[in-house]
Design an enzyme around this catalytic site. Structure first.
Site, PDB file in Angstrom:
ATOM      1  N   HIS A  45       0.833  -1.206   0.000  1.00  0.00           N
ATOM      2  CA  HIS A  45       0.000   0.000   0.000  1.00  0.00           C
ATOM      3  C   HIS A  45       0.866   1.254   0.000  1.00  0.00           C
ATOM      4  O   HIS A  45       1.592   1.516   0.952  1.00  0.00           O
ATOM      5  CB  HIS A  45      -0.942   0.040   1.207  1.00  0.00           C
ATOM      6  N   THR A  93      -9.243   8.826  -7.308  1.00  0.00           N
ATOM      7  CA  THR A  93     -10.415   8.411  -6.536  1.00  0.00           C
ATOM      8  C   THR A  93     -10.116   7.216  -5.634  1.00  0.00           C
ATOM      9  O   THR A  93     -10.789   7.028  -4.622  1.00  0.00           O
ATOM     10  CB  THR A  93     -11.608   8.058  -7.455  1.00  0.00           C
ATOM     11  N   HIS A  98      -1.680   3.596  -8.430  1.00  0.00           N
ATOM     12  CA  HIS A  98      -1.973   2.760  -9.601  1.00  0.00           C
ATOM     13  C   HIS A  98      -1.684   3.508 -10.877  1.00  0.00           C
ATOM     14  O   HIS A  98      -1.800   4.732 -10.934  1.00  0.00           O
ATOM     15  CB  HIS A  98      -3.425   2.276  -9.583  1.00  0.00           C
TER      16      HIS A  98
HETATM   17  P1  5GP Z   1      -8.327   6.916 -10.201  1.00  0.00           P
HETATM   18  O1  5GP Z   1      -9.503   7.791 -10.528  1.00  0.00           O
HETATM   19  O2  5GP Z   1      -8.090   6.827  -8.716  1.00  0.00           O
HETATM   20  O3  5GP Z   1      -7.080   7.259 -10.972  1.00  0.00           O
HETATM   21  O4  5GP Z   1      -8.710   5.490 -10.746  1.00  0.00           O
HETATM   22  C1  5GP Z   1      -9.403   4.535 -10.012  1.00  0.00           C
HETATM   23  C2  5GP Z   1      -9.907   3.522 -11.012  1.00  0.00           C
HETATM   24  O5  5GP Z   1     -10.255   2.355 -10.303  1.00  0.00           O
HETATM   25  C3  5GP Z   1     -11.149   3.971 -11.792  1.00  0.00           C
HETATM   26  O6  5GP Z   1     -10.862   3.938 -13.184  1.00  0.00           O
HETATM   27  C4  5GP Z   1     -12.209   2.952 -11.387  1.00  0.00           C
HETATM   28  O7  5GP Z   1     -13.045   2.591 -12.451  1.00  0.00           O
HETATM   29  C5  5GP Z   1     -11.383   1.784 -10.896  1.00  0.00           C
HETATM   30  N1  5GP Z   1     -12.005   0.979  -9.856  1.00  0.00           N
HETATM   31  C6  5GP Z   1     -12.597   1.431  -8.702  1.00  0.00           C
HETATM   32  N2  5GP Z   1     -13.014   0.402  -7.956  1.00  0.00           N
HETATM   33  C7  5GP Z   1     -12.690  -0.727  -8.641  1.00  0.00           C
HETATM   34  C8  5GP Z   1     -12.867  -2.114  -8.370  1.00  0.00           C
HETATM   35  O8  5GP Z   1     -13.408  -2.528  -7.326  1.00  0.00           O
HETATM   36  N3  5GP Z   1     -12.417  -2.984  -9.295  1.00  0.00           N
HETATM   37  C9  5GP Z   1     -11.782  -2.570 -10.453  1.00  0.00           C
HETATM   38  N4  5GP Z   1     -11.370  -3.529 -11.310  1.00  0.00           N
HETATM   39  N5  5GP Z   1     -11.595  -1.273 -10.740  1.00  0.00           N
HETATM   40  C10 5GP Z   1     -12.047  -0.363  -9.842  1.00  0.00           C
HETATM   41 ZN    ZN Z   2      -4.044  -0.123  -0.497  1.00  0.00          ZN
END
Ligand code: 5GP
Ligand code: ZN
Length: 112
Positions: A45, A93, A98
């Site tokens: 993490h 989010t 990642h």
């Molecule tokens: P961020 O907006 O933080 O850069 O991207 C988070 C990403 O995680 C988003 O594109 C969202 O669709 C994806 N995401 C959120 N929750 C989950 C989940 O439980 N499983 C998967 N496979 N993707 C997720």
């Molecule tokens: Zn984590």
């Protein structure tokens, strides 16, 4: 700790995996924003790019060293985009570091 991606990394929450080893995991994004949309995470993490330092950043190089293998597996021979959203203004989010890998079409060039 209540972190979705830690739970995905330890198998508590299922995911559609593309690549996994002891340090990292690549899996399909739940809400794809391109024909191919995969997330690559360290299993450890780390909340975000802003929390990287000399102690924990080796895994980032390791992730990038595996991206050619992961994208080859995905058939992204014509290229792809790697995106990291960092904290509030970056649109992050999920607060577990990642990298988005987006591809499968010619992507828009608009970055902001
Ligand atoms: P961020 O907006 O933080 O850069 O991207 C988070 C990403 O995680 C988003 O594109 C969202 O669709 C994806 N995401 C959120 N929750 C989950 C989940 O439980 N499983 C998967 N496979 N993707 C997720
Ligand atoms: Zn984590």
């Amino acid at each position: 700790m209540d972190c979705i991606f830690c739970k995905i990394a330890n198998g508590e929450i299922p995911s559609n995996k593309v690549y996994e080893d002891d340090k990292i995991l690549a899996f399909y994004d739940l809400e794809p924003q391109a024909p191919v949309h995969v997330l690559v995470i360290p299993k450890e993490h780390i909340c975000c790019a802003d929390a990287l330092n000399s102690e924990n950043s080796a895994v980032v190089g390791y992730i990038f060293s595996k991206i050619p293998e992961i994208t080859a597996k995905l058939g992204l021979t014509n290229g792809y985009r790697i995106v990291n959203n960092c904290k509030e203004d970056g649109g992050q989010t999920v607060f577990h570091l990642h990298f988005h890998i987006l591809g499968g079409k010619k992507l828009n060039v608009n970055m902001a």
